[in-house]
Design a protein around this motif. Structure first.
Motif, PDB file in Angstrom:
ATOM      1  N   LEU A   1       9.704  -1.720  -0.020  1.00 34.33           N
ATOM      2  CA  LEU A   1       8.914  -0.272  -0.773  1.00 34.33           C
ATOM      3  C   LEU A   1       9.509   0.982  -0.373  1.00 34.33           C
ATOM      4  CD1 LEU A   1       5.125  -0.895   1.209  1.00 34.33           C
ATOM      5  CD2 LEU A   1       5.726  -1.540  -1.343  1.00 34.33           C
ATOM      6  N   LEU A   2       9.056   1.904  -0.670  1.00 31.96           N
ATOM      7  CA  LEU A   2       9.658   3.114  -0.424  1.00 31.96           C
ATOM      8  C   LEU A   2       9.585   3.795   0.654  1.00 31.96           C
ATOM      9  CD1 LEU A   2       9.989   4.464  -3.842  1.00 31.96           C
ATOM     10  CD2 LEU A   2      11.837   4.060  -3.182  1.00 31.96           C
ATOM     11  N   ASN A   3      10.337   4.824   1.028  1.00 29.57           N
ATOM     12  CA  ASN A   3       9.881   5.179   2.208  1.00 29.57           C
ATOM     13  C   ASN A   3       8.797   5.721   2.638  1.00 29.57           C
ATOM     14  OD1 ASN A   3      10.506   8.226   2.868  1.00 29.57           O
ATOM     15  ND2 ASN A   3      12.675   7.157   2.751  1.00 29.57           N
ATOM     16  N   PRO A   4       8.045   6.430   3.914  1.00 29.64           N
ATOM     17  CA  PRO A   4       6.423   7.274   3.836  1.00 29.64           C
ATOM     18  C   PRO A   4       7.041   8.600   3.408  1.00 29.64           C
ATOM     19  CG  PRO A   4       6.884   5.953   5.718  1.00 29.64           C
ATOM     20  CD  PRO A   4       8.159   6.371   5.167  1.00 29.64           C
ATOM     21  N   ALA A   5       7.421   8.637   3.235  1.00 33.17           N
ATOM     22  CA  ALA A   5       8.397  10.121   2.997  1.00 33.17           C
ATOM     23  C   ALA A   5       7.763  10.605   2.085  1.00 33.17           C
ATOM     24  CB  ALA A   5       9.223  10.976   3.208  1.00 33.17           C
ATOM     25  N   THR A   6       7.870   9.342   0.286  1.00 32.30           N
ATOM     26  CA  THR A   6       7.354   9.522  -0.597  1.00 32.30           C
ATOM     27  C   THR A   6       5.975   9.928  -0.894  1.00 32.30           C
ATOM     28  OG1 THR A   6       7.359   7.187  -1.092  1.00 32.30           O
ATOM     29  CG2 THR A   6       9.721   8.467  -0.733  1.00 32.30           C
TER      30      THR A   6
END
Length: 319
Positions: A202-207
């Protein structure tokens, strides 16, 4: 007073400005205050204009000032002429801005690395004198850059908020890049439930994309496991190709050629689609140079071949 036709060149345009103020206020005294002149100076200018035109423009009494029929005609003509002059000046200024303006924008990484280059190349070809600066930012930082007016606008996902204005450019469905060692299928889609049983990349939680995925999982009481989180889509693709997990990606980030060890499957049940938009503060007006770049984004950011295929046949999915 008998009307005498005078050459237009004799009419002092500054006197017309004073006339417009007196007509708007119906008062020599108020017009004098607004134009920072004495009432006698304003009255003298109106008399001079009347002499130049050869007509009386105002009915003057001790109680009020009102326009004559000729004054009404002059007011209508002067207002129309003023609008035309303002429009001409605006166009001249816009043309000047387009030759030597500046544009600053922030863009989500998945869009910047796949679609932005061709837009900027076209813009630079048409407007070589305009300086463009780009910041590649994840969603939270992108919204901060727009909020703090560090950029003219952002390009990224639409979210549910009243703070920003979202001008949609294209829809970008979510896909899973799944190693074949996790699944055998002849389908072109995969359910969220099936994905939740695999290790996810997954892309990081900031996305915003990560937030969309987590919300969809929570709504269906699903959980997921992930050992890796990254900022760049290309890293997810490399990890999936190595067989480390199923990468969740927007369609714009999918590789043009898929490694034979992986499936490219559209996520369904539910279909997850992010809306890519031009992002500005609500009520913000863009200047001519940024507006022209936004026009090019609408034209060139979506994939033309993809749009044509969807118009002709639609994108049929297997569930």
């Amino acid at each position: 007073m008998k009307a005498i036709i005078k050459p237009l060149a004799q009419v002092n345009l500054k006197l017309l400005q004073t006339f417009l103020v007196v007509a708007a206020e119906s008062s020599f005294r108020v017009a004098a205050e607004k134009s920072f002149r004495s009432p006698s100076a304003v009255s003298a200018q109106i008399r001079q204009l009347e002499e130049q035109l050869g007509v009386a423009l105002f009915h003057r009494t001790t109680r009020n000032v009102r326009l004559t029929d000729e004054g009404e005609q002059l007011l209508e003509c002067a207002q129309r002429a003023l609008l035309e002059v303002e429009e001409g000046l605006r166009k001249i200024q816009e043309a000047a801005d387009m030759r030597r303006g500046k544009v600053s924008l922030s863009c989500s990484p998945t869009v910047a690395e796949t679609r932005l280059a061709r837009v900027l190349a076209a813009f630079e070809k048409d407007y070589p004198g305009i300086e463009v600066s780009v910041r590649e930012l994840t969603s939270s930082a992108l919204f901060d850059s727009v909020r703090n007016r560090e950029v003219d606008f952002g390009i990224g996902p639409a979210i549910d908020t009243a703070e920003f204005q979202f001008d949609p450019i294209m829809e970008d469905p979510l896909y899973a890049l799944v190693p074949k060692r996790f699944i055998t299928t002849a389908k072109r889609s995969i359910s969220l439930t099936t994905l939740s049983n695999m290790p996810l990349l997954l892309l990081n939680p900031a996305t915003a994309l990560r937030g969309m995925l987590e919300s969809a999982m929570n709504e269906r009481h699903l959980s997921f496991s992930t050992r890796y989180e990254f900022t760049q889509a290309q890293t997810l693709i490399s990890m999936a190709t190595a067989g480390l997990g199923a990468a969740i990606l927007p369609k714009v980030a999918l590789p043009s050629r898929t490694d034979p060890s992986t499936y490219v499957l559209r996520i369904v049940n539910p279909m997850l689609v992010r809306q890519v938009s031009v992002i500005t503060l609500r009520g913000q007006n863009l200047s001519p140079a940024p507006l022209r770049l936004v026009e090019l984004l609408r034209q060139l950011l979506p994939d033309p071949d993809e749009q044509r295929r969807q118009r002709n046949s639609g994108e049929r999915l297997e569930f």
